[in-house]
Design a protein around this motif. Sequence first.
Motif, PDB file in Angstrom:
ATOM      1  N   ALA A 200      58.347  13.516 -15.949  1.00 18.57           N
ATOM      2  CA  ALA A 200      58.791  13.411 -17.269  1.00 18.57           C
ATOM      3  C   ALA A 200      60.447  13.015 -17.098  1.00 18.57           C
ATOM      4  CB  ALA A 200      58.628  14.548 -18.240  1.00 18.57           C
TER       5      ALA A 200
ATOM      6  N   GLN B  56      60.669   9.211 -16.053  1.00 19.02           N
ATOM      7  CA  GLN B  56      60.639   8.278 -17.506  1.00 19.02           C
ATOM      8  C   GLN B  56      61.915   8.393 -18.295  1.00 19.02           C
ATOM      9  OE1 GLN B  56      56.434   8.137 -19.320  1.00 19.02           O
ATOM     10  NE2 GLN B  56      55.838   9.406 -17.770  1.00 19.02           N
ATOM     11  N   THR B  57      62.322   9.563 -18.424  1.00 21.55           N
ATOM     12  CA  THR B  57      63.457   9.874 -19.324  1.00 21.55           C
ATOM     13  C   THR B  57      64.624   9.003 -18.585  1.00 21.55           C
ATOM     14  OG1 THR B  57      62.871  11.920 -20.059  1.00 21.55           O
ATOM     15  CG2 THR B  57      65.096  11.310 -20.215  1.00 21.55           C
TER      16      THR B  57
ATOM     17  N   GLY C  82      64.089   5.384 -18.767  1.00 18.09           N
ATOM     18  CA  GLY C  82      64.086   4.712 -20.154  1.00 18.09           C
ATOM     19  C   GLY C  82      65.574   4.724 -20.748  1.00 18.09           C
TER      20      GLY C  82
ATOM     21  N   SER D 174      60.956  -3.082 -21.256  1.00 18.77           N
ATOM     22  CA  SER D 174      60.243  -2.475 -20.369  1.00 18.77           C
ATOM     23  C   SER D 174      58.998  -3.341 -19.689  1.00 18.77           C
ATOM     24  CB  SER D 174      59.747  -1.043 -20.672  1.00 18.77           C
ATOM     25  OG  SER D 174      58.802  -1.374 -22.090  1.00 18.77           O
TER      26      SER D 174
ATOM     27  N   LEU E 101      52.589   6.844 -12.310  1.00 17.20           N
ATOM     28  CA  LEU E 101      53.741   5.812 -12.439  1.00 17.20           C
ATOM     29  C   LEU E 101      53.508   4.477 -13.022  1.00 17.20           C
ATOM     30  CD1 LEU E 101      56.689   6.971 -10.198  1.00 17.20           C
ATOM     31  CD2 LEU E 101      56.133   7.597 -12.781  1.00 17.20           C
TER      32      LEU E 101
ATOM     33  N   ALA F 105      52.593   4.572 -16.483  1.00 16.75           N
ATOM     34  CA  ALA F 105      53.894   4.804 -17.173  1.00 16.75           C
ATOM     35  C   ALA F 105      54.608   3.366 -17.286  1.00 16.75           C
ATOM     36  CB  ALA F 105      54.753   5.732 -16.648  1.00 16.75           C
ATOM     37  N   PHE F 106      54.571   2.725 -16.501  1.00 18.48           N
ATOM     38  CA  PHE F 106      55.340   1.341 -16.499  1.00 18.48           C
ATOM     39  C   PHE F 106      54.638   0.136 -16.505  1.00 18.48           C
ATOM     40  CE2 PHE F 106      58.424   4.414 -13.830  1.00 18.48           C
ATOM     41  CZ  PHE F 106      59.241   4.261 -14.611  1.00 18.48           C
TER      42      PHE F 106
END
Length: 384
Positions: free
Chosen positions: A129, A132-133, A136, A146, A184, A187-188
């Motif tokens: 987390a 990602q924070t 971002g 992104s 990941l 996520a990305f």
Amino acid sequence: MGQLTGRDPSLLRRINSTLVLRALRSAESPPTLSVLAGATGLSRPTVEGVVEGLVEAGLVVEAGAPEPGGGRLGRPARRFRFRAEAGYVLGIEVGPHRVTAVVADLVGSGLGGEEQEVAEGASAAQRLAQVQTVAGRLLGRTQVPSGALRAVGVGTPGIVEGNGTVRLCTALPGWTGLPLGDRLREAFGCPVLVENDANAAVLAERWKGAAAGAEDVVMVLAGLSPGAGSLIGGRLHRGYGGAAGEIGALHLLGREVTPEHLLSTTGEPLQPLDEKAVARVFSSARSGDRRSVAAVERFVQRLVHDVAALVLALDPELVVVGGWAAGLDGLLEPLRRELRLYCLRTPRIALSELGGAAVATGALRLALDHVEQQLYTVEGAGAD
């Protein structure tokens, strides 16, 4: 997200496209078609056709016309440049105490970085987390969408498999067995390349640091569990199972003293064992504190044993020392002196020039290498 590529179905055209792209990316200023023809050995009409295709693909753009009053009559020659802003790459370090991210365009020019401390005992979910924070926040600050990310590189402690799964990691809770690459990538939404932190660091030092121009390099990250990355003939040496350079296991060979005890000045383990705590011990040693001097001597001796094992096995041109040791004054000369006692040929020894940025920078290099492979790989070569 569409694939980043300047290729078309014709093998010959793909070869020509690769030549022109390389010339454009390496040009110091936007070249003309004639200059590109001279640099690639292709005819001017061929270069013009390739450039038109690259413009349509969004990889190349015509540079602005020269300022008026240049003294030349007639229509100025058209100039073109590679669109470095056609995509972006992200480099991430996931460490015991922090998460760091850096972002760059497609020629590797850095746009910014972001860092956040993380608790040593954070779970895998909490650490992911944080990744990602931090990422971002960085993308938002640098105004990088992104969806414009073309690849992400990640440096992490532990033994990493080719698919990005962490096979073994003692430094991060819950990290062993984690499919980090898969997590990941979800996520990305783009390719994610995961590598051991020391391997990433040695790539960074060769790219932008103390190992620039060197072909045979060992980089040692002095930390809780020391690790090393090696380049042999300019190429990363990962070993058969990705475990090359795991010198943190050497203490099992009759040297059970842990770093917490090596650097202790009280008889109790040094806690927390992080960069700030180690720097305090080295500072006290420089001031003449007897217990700190003894702790530093133990630390250097352990580091010498670790480095000597790699030097004797690989005979590198250069050893770069990073991690805690980067920036700690007075370490280099004792290390050189001790290595002369152990090694048949003493290599050059240098401290990391990138310091705490080495792992994230190396992760960025991994991502950039992936993009370059997409751009330059000529599929079908060797086919009938």
